[in-house]
Write a protein that holds these residues in place. Sequence first.
Motif: not given
Length: 273
Positions: A220-224, A260-262, A267-269
Motif C-alpha cells: 500500500v505504501r509503495a502504490a500510494v 495515517k501512513e498512507v 500528501n507528499v506525492t
Amino acid sequence: MNIVKVGNYEIGSGELILLAGPCVIENFDRTLYIGKGIKEICNRLGINYVFKASFDKANRSSYESYRGPGLEDGLRILKDIKNILNVPIVTDIHETIQAEAVGEVADIIQIPAFLCRQTDLLQAAAQTGRVVNVKKGQFLSPNDMKNVIEKLEHCGVNRITLTERGASFGYNNLVVDMRSFPIMRSFNYPVIFDGTHSVQLPGGAGKKSSGQREFVKYLVRAAVAVGIDGLFLEVHDNPEEALSDGANMVYLDKLEELLKEVLAIHNVTKNFK
C-alpha cells in the motif's frame, strides 16, 4: 484524468478514496459493525469512504466454502447499511442477470478480476448507469485494460475506475508490478489499488486461499508513492473468524494506523506530475 463522481465524492480529483469492508456479508450486525468502524476512522482522518461487501462469492476455491446470503437477502442488507452509514456502496456481479437489481442499490458495480473480459457482463453493468469498477485480471497486462475500457466506452459509459490486484504466474502466488499504475492511469481513468487481494495466496490452503497480511502495508505504501486514486481494502474485526479471505484482511483496529501512513505519503506525492 476523467473525474468520476460517486455521490458527493470525486475520484481522480487528487484526494484518495477508500473502498473497504468485509469480503462477504456474513450477517447484518457484523457487517454493519465493521462498516461503522471504518466510517468513524475515515471521518477522523478526512478520507472519502465507500462501503464494500459481496452478496455472493461465486469463485470460491471449494464447493463447500461459504458464498454469502445471495442476491435478494444480500441487496436488502446492503441497502440498509447504505442508508444507516449514509455512504456509497460497491459490490460485485458475476452474471448479467444480476446487474439490474444490483444497479438499483449499489453506487459502484464491480466486475471481478476473473470476469473482466466478459463483454456481456461489462455491457450489463454499463446499462445500469452506475460507476463501473473493473478489477484487472490476474492474467492480463496493464496495457490489456485499454480494451476493457473501450468496451465500456462503446456502451456509453464514461464513469470507469480500474483496480490493480496483482498478477498470477501460478504456484499460489500474486505479484504486483508497480509499473501498472502509471500505465493504467495513462488511459485517463482513476486507478485503485487492492492492497489485500494482492497479498492473497490463491488456493494456498488447499481448498481455500491463504494470504500474507503482513505485507499489506508495504504494498500500500509503495502504490500510494507511485500514484493512485484510491485504495480497496478488505477489513474485519477478527479476520481469524472471517468466512472468506481472512488471511489477507486488515484488522479493523489496525486500519487507522495504516491509513495515517498512507495519508502521510499521499500528501507528499499527490502534487508530483
